[in-house]
Write a protein that holds these residues in place. Structure first.
Motif, PDB file in Angstrom:
ATOM      1  N   PHE A   1       0.702  -1.160   0.156  1.00 36.04           N
ATOM      2  CA  PHE A   1       0.059  -0.029   0.099  1.00 36.04           C
ATOM      3  C   PHE A   1       0.828   1.185   0.089  1.00 36.04           C
ATOM      4  O   PHE A   1       0.563   2.258  -0.494  1.00 36.04           O
ATOM      5  N   LEU A   2       2.141   1.363   0.637  1.00 37.58           N
ATOM      6  CA  LEU A   2       2.960   2.423   0.723  1.00 37.58           C
ATOM      7  C   LEU A   2       3.529   2.651  -0.735  1.00 37.58           C
ATOM      8  O   LEU A   2       3.178   4.051  -1.361  1.00 37.58           O
ATOM      9  N   TYR A   3       3.831   1.654  -1.469  1.00 44.16           N
ATOM     10  CA  TYR A   3       4.383   1.963  -2.750  1.00 44.16           C
ATOM     11  C   TYR A   3       3.066   2.187  -3.682  1.00 44.16           C
ATOM     12  O   TYR A   3       3.118   2.956  -4.827  1.00 44.16           O
ATOM     13  N   THR A   4       2.006   1.776  -3.394  1.00 43.05           N
ATOM     14  CA  THR A   4       0.805   2.124  -4.213  1.00 43.05           C
ATOM     15  C   THR A   4       0.569   3.673  -4.497  1.00 43.05           C
ATOM     16  O   THR A   4       0.418   4.414  -5.147  1.00 43.05           O
ATOM     17  N   THR A   5       0.774   4.268  -2.949  1.00 49.22           N
ATOM     18  CA  THR A   5       0.456   5.678  -2.946  1.00 49.22           C
ATOM     19  C   THR A   5       1.764   6.294  -3.710  1.00 49.22           C
ATOM     20  O   THR A   5       1.415   7.532  -4.136  1.00 49.22           O
ATOM     21  N   LEU A   6       3.008   5.797  -3.465  1.00 41.93           N
ATOM     22  CA  LEU A   6       4.004   6.446  -4.220  1.00 41.93           C
ATOM     23  C   LEU A   6       3.817   6.356  -5.969  1.00 41.93           C
ATOM     24  O   LEU A   6       3.968   7.391  -6.363  1.00 41.93           O
TER      25      LEU A   6
ATOM     26  N   SER B   1      10.109  11.591 -14.970  1.00 41.83           N
ATOM     27  CA  SER B   1      10.674  11.879 -13.793  1.00 41.83           C
ATOM     28  C   SER B   1      11.517  10.877 -13.110  1.00 41.83           C
ATOM     29  O   SER B   1      11.068   9.680 -12.980  1.00 41.83           O
ATOM     30  N   LEU B   2      12.811  11.092 -12.833  1.00 44.54           N
ATOM     31  CA  LEU B   2      13.435   9.962 -12.476  1.00 44.54           C
ATOM     32  C   LEU B   2      14.001  10.394 -10.772  1.00 44.54           C
ATOM     33  O   LEU B   2      14.901   9.740 -10.261  1.00 44.54           O
ATOM     34  N   GLY B   3      13.255  11.474 -10.261  1.00 43.75           N
ATOM     35  CA  GLY B   3      13.874  11.934  -8.916  1.00 43.75           C
ATOM     36  C   GLY B   3      12.811  11.764  -7.930  1.00 43.75           C
ATOM     37  O   GLY B   3      12.750  12.534  -6.719  1.00 43.75           O
ATOM     38  N   HIS B   4      11.727  10.885  -8.216  1.00 44.21           N
ATOM     39  CA  HIS B   4      10.550  10.840  -7.238  1.00 44.21           C
ATOM     40  C   HIS B   4      10.958  10.654  -5.805  1.00 44.21           C
ATOM     41  O   HIS B   4      10.300  10.914  -4.766  1.00 44.21           O
ATOM     42  N   ALA B   5      11.953   9.691  -5.602  1.00 41.19           N
ATOM     43  CA  ALA B   5      12.379   9.288  -4.423  1.00 41.19           C
ATOM     44  C   ALA B   5      12.860  10.363  -3.481  1.00 41.19           C
ATOM     45  O   ALA B   5      13.025  10.505  -2.363  1.00 41.19           O
ATOM     46  N   ALA B   6      13.415  11.610  -4.139  1.00 41.34           N
ATOM     47  CA  ALA B   6      13.763  12.709  -3.366  1.00 41.34           C
ATOM     48  C   ALA B   6      12.632  13.352  -2.498  1.00 41.34           C
ATOM     49  O   ALA B   6      13.069  13.748  -1.411  1.00 41.34           O
ATOM     50  N   PHE B   7      11.473  13.580  -3.167  1.00 37.25           N
ATOM     51  CA  PHE B   7      10.188  14.035  -2.411  1.00 37.25           C
ATOM     52  C   PHE B   7       9.854  12.943  -1.348  1.00 37.25           C
ATOM     53  O   PHE B   7       9.315  13.551  -0.377  1.00 37.25           O
ATOM     54  N   TYR B   8       9.791  11.914  -1.817  1.00 37.05           N
ATOM     55  CA  TYR B   8       9.521  10.712  -0.421  1.00 37.05           C
ATOM     56  C   TYR B   8      10.673  10.811   0.487  1.00 37.05           C
ATOM     57  O   TYR B   8      10.176  10.947   1.692  1.00 37.05           O
ATOM     58  N   GLY B   9      11.800  10.921   0.208  1.00 43.71           N
ATOM     59  CA  GLY B   9      12.822  11.289   1.145  1.00 43.71           C
ATOM     60  C   GLY B   9      12.634  12.735   2.135  1.00 43.71           C
ATOM     61  O   GLY B   9      12.823  12.694   3.254  1.00 43.71           O
TER      62      GLY B   9
ATOM     63  N   ILE C   1      -4.581   6.112   4.097  1.00 39.64           N
ATOM     64  CA  ILE C   1      -3.746   7.216   3.383  1.00 39.64           C
ATOM     65  C   ILE C   1      -3.925   6.915   1.671  1.00 39.64           C
ATOM     66  O   ILE C   1      -3.966   7.483   0.892  1.00 39.64           O
ATOM     67  N   THR C   2      -3.828   5.615   1.577  1.00 40.11           N
ATOM     68  CA  THR C   2      -3.626   4.999   0.004  1.00 40.11           C
ATOM     69  C   THR C   2      -5.223   5.484  -0.609  1.00 40.11           C
ATOM     70  O   THR C   2      -5.211   6.114  -1.572  1.00 40.11           O
ATOM     71  N   LEU C   3      -6.727   5.203   0.239  1.00 40.62           N
ATOM     72  CA  LEU C   3      -7.572   5.496  -0.364  1.00 40.62           C
ATOM     73  C   LEU C   3      -7.627   7.158  -0.627  1.00 40.62           C
ATOM     74  O   LEU C   3      -8.424   7.755  -1.572  1.00 40.62           O
ATOM     75  N   VAL C   4      -7.079   7.896   0.344  1.00 41.20           N
ATOM     76  CA  VAL C   4      -7.360   9.351   0.368  1.00 41.20           C
ATOM     77  C   VAL C   4      -6.609   9.876  -1.024  1.00 41.20           C
ATOM     78  O   VAL C   4      -7.143  10.424  -1.753  1.00 41.20           O
ATOM     79  N   THR C   5      -5.466   8.964  -1.212  1.00 42.72           N
ATOM     80  CA  THR C   5      -4.639   9.338  -2.203  1.00 42.72           C
ATOM     81  C   THR C   5      -5.241   8.980  -3.697  1.00 42.72           C
ATOM     82  O   THR C   5      -5.326   9.887  -4.662  1.00 42.72           O
ATOM     83  N   ILE C   6      -5.841   7.898  -3.644  1.00 39.13           N
ATOM     84  CA  ILE C   6      -6.818   7.533  -4.816  1.00 39.13           C
ATOM     85  C   ILE C   6      -7.918   8.571  -4.888  1.00 39.13           C
ATOM     86  O   ILE C   6      -8.002   9.000  -6.286  1.00 39.13           O
TER      87      ILE C   6
ATOM     88  N   SER D   1       4.453  15.831  -5.505  1.00 40.07           N
ATOM     89  CA  SER D   1       5.416  15.882  -4.478  1.00 40.07           C
ATOM     90  C   SER D   1       4.883  15.987  -3.159  1.00 40.07           C
ATOM     91  O   SER D   1       5.463  15.174  -2.344  1.00 40.07           O
ATOM     92  N   ALA D   2       3.795  16.431  -2.928  1.00 40.87           N
ATOM     93  CA  ALA D   2       3.129  16.525  -1.602  1.00 40.87           C
ATOM     94  C   ALA D   2       2.657  15.106  -1.505  1.00 40.87           C
ATOM     95  O   ALA D   2       2.737  14.599  -0.154  1.00 40.87           O
ATOM     96  N   LEU D   3       2.150  14.567  -2.259  1.00 38.55           N
ATOM     97  CA  LEU D   3       1.549  12.959  -1.986  1.00 38.55           C
ATOM     98  C   LEU D   3       2.873  12.163  -1.626  1.00 38.55           C
ATOM     99  O   LEU D   3       2.495  11.231  -0.674  1.00 38.55           O
ATOM    100  N   ALA D   4       4.017  12.276  -2.238  1.00 41.96           N
ATOM    101  CA  ALA D   4       5.068  11.620  -1.840  1.00 41.96           C
ATOM    102  C   ALA D   4       5.623  11.851  -0.685  1.00 41.96           C
ATOM    103  O   ALA D   4       6.298  11.023  -0.054  1.00 41.96           O
ATOM    104  N   GLY D   5       5.529  13.102  -0.373  1.00 38.19           N
ATOM    105  CA  GLY D   5       5.895  13.630   1.038  1.00 38.19           C
ATOM    106  C   GLY D   5       5.091  12.784   2.131  1.00 38.19           C
ATOM    107  O   GLY D   5       5.507  12.424   3.117  1.00 38.19           O
ATOM    108  N   VAL D   6       3.655  12.800   1.886  1.00 38.76           N
ATOM    109  CA  VAL D   6       2.730  11.827   2.792  1.00 38.76           C
ATOM    110  C   VAL D   6       3.356  10.510   2.965  1.00 38.76           C
ATOM    111  O   VAL D   6       3.384  10.151   4.173  1.00 38.76           O
ATOM    112  N   ALA D   7       3.622   9.920   1.951  1.00 34.53           N
ATOM    113  CA  ALA D   7       4.168   8.557   1.966  1.00 34.53           C
ATOM    114  C   ALA D   7       5.477   8.514   2.708  1.00 34.53           C
ATOM    115  O   ALA D   7       5.747   7.577   3.644  1.00 34.53           O
ATOM    116  N   GLY D   8       6.324   9.327   2.515  1.00 39.36           N
ATOM    117  CA  GLY D   8       7.362   9.614   3.326  1.00 39.36           C
ATOM    118  C   GLY D   8       7.336   9.752   4.823  1.00 39.36           C
ATOM    119  O   GLY D   8       8.047   9.086   5.546  1.00 39.36           O
TER     120      GLY D   8
END
Length: 338
Positions: free
Chosen positions: A43-48, A63-71, A172-177, A221-228
């Motif tokens: 579910f975490l990776y689903t959100t990402l 984009s090849l830098g999505h992990a940056a916003f996750y971090g 969190i995943t349901l809200v992201t969807i 970026s904001a959604l990736a930050g939530v996953a982080g």
């Protein structure tokens, strides 16, 4: 395959309700810690994957830098939880805000680039972010990272068990969807789809291409930050190695496998590419080879992904239109034959 997609299109709500019910009862059926951990990661990776799909799938920008916003979200969440003692809901808001701000600042200069140039810049940003996290010892803890992060604390309740954290990431995943679906079915979403189709034509129609690119990139970026933020409180430890370039590639692989521009595709891609490596853990030395082979086959034979370019709404409309025509045709023939 066509019959399966037709059935899915006509019964999508029922299918999603059944899947949601299965997700809710899952912890009560499979309560082993290892299986629960894999489910949480799915579910975490689903959100990402959903957040990256906004940029790569719906807007068509690689984009090849999505992990940056996750971090960024993970470190913001870790600092809020350990040093400020914030409630988890406040932590999520701050993490999303910090990641969105970083995404906004980055998007202003780079979103005028296209294709491989944008991909290279985002890749470089991911590496720069990792180096900052590695060397800004006073804030990030450097190579040692941040440890002893408290469990999520929401409205006076502390979520200590894996089961409670599982339900948290499901929420969190349901809200992201919901956010992604609502966005793409709004005027903004239609503008984003038009930009993906043809930027010049979209601009000629009066769409501010740069504006909508920035909006899409910032929300992703904001959604990736939530996953982080969730990752930080779930693992209770963060360090720079968790948000390197290979993490970006993994998230991108999930998005491509499931289908570009498809919400169900992001779910399928995340679950498949999270579960398969775990199932192949006995073949440790071949696991990455098999993982790469799956992606290579998809890129060659179905580059849009499993559910890419499949519009269930249009399929449903086509079936209903065909049924309506069949009824009218039958009604017209009846009097003529009599």
């Amino acid at each position: 395959m066509k019959k399966f997609l037709d059935f899915w299109a006509m019964n999508s709500k029922k299918i999603y309700l059944v899947l949601l019910a299965l997700a809710l009862i899952f912890p009560w059926v499979f309560n082993k810690p290892y299986i629960m951990n894999v489910a949480v990661l799915c579910f975490l990776y689903t959100t990402l994957s959903l957040s990256l799909n906004l940029v790569t799938g719906y807007m068509g920008q690689l984009s090849l830098g999505h992990a940056a916003f996750y971090g960024v979200g993970a470190y913001a969440g870790a600092i809020c939880a350990t040093r400020l003692g914030c409630d988890f809901l406040l932590t999520i808001v701050i993490s999303a805000g910090v990641a969105a701000l970083v995404g906004l600042i980055l998007s202003l200069p780079i979103l005028r680039l296209k294709g491989r140039y944008l991909a290279i810049v985002t890749l470089a940003f991911c590496e720069i972010t990792r180096l900052v996290e590695l060397n800004w010892v006073e804030v990030t803890g450097g190579p040692m990272g941040i440890s002893s992060i408290p469990a999520p604390h929401i409205l006076g309740f502390t979520l200590k068990s894996t089961r409670s954290k599982y339900y948290l990431i499901v929420a969190i995943t349901l809200v992201t969807i919901f956010i992604v679906h609502s966005l793409m079915n709004s005027r903004t979403g239609r503008s984003i789809s038009a930009i993906k189709g043809d930027e010049i034509a979209a601009s000629a129609m009066g769409i501010n291409v740069f504006k909508y690119k920035v909006i899409c990139f910032t929300i992703a970026s904001a959604l990736a930050g939530v996953a982080g933020a969730f990752y930080a409180t779930y693992m209770r430890y963060v360090d720079p190695t968790s948000f390197a370039f290979d993490q970006s590639v993994q998230i991108l692989g999930m998005t491509i496998l499931g289908g570009l521009g498809s919400i169900p595709g992001s779910v399928i891609g995340a679950f498949v590419l999270t579960a398969i490596p775990e199932m192949l853990r006995g073949l440790m030395e071949f696991r990455q080879v098999i993982y790469g082979l799956i992606l290579a086959i998809m890129v060659v034979f179905k580059p849009s992904g499993l559910l890419g370019n499949i519009n269930f709404k249009h399929i449903r409309q086509r079936i209903l239109f065909a049924r309506e025509n069949a009824k009218k045709g039958g009604g017209d023939r009846g009097p003529a034959e009599s």
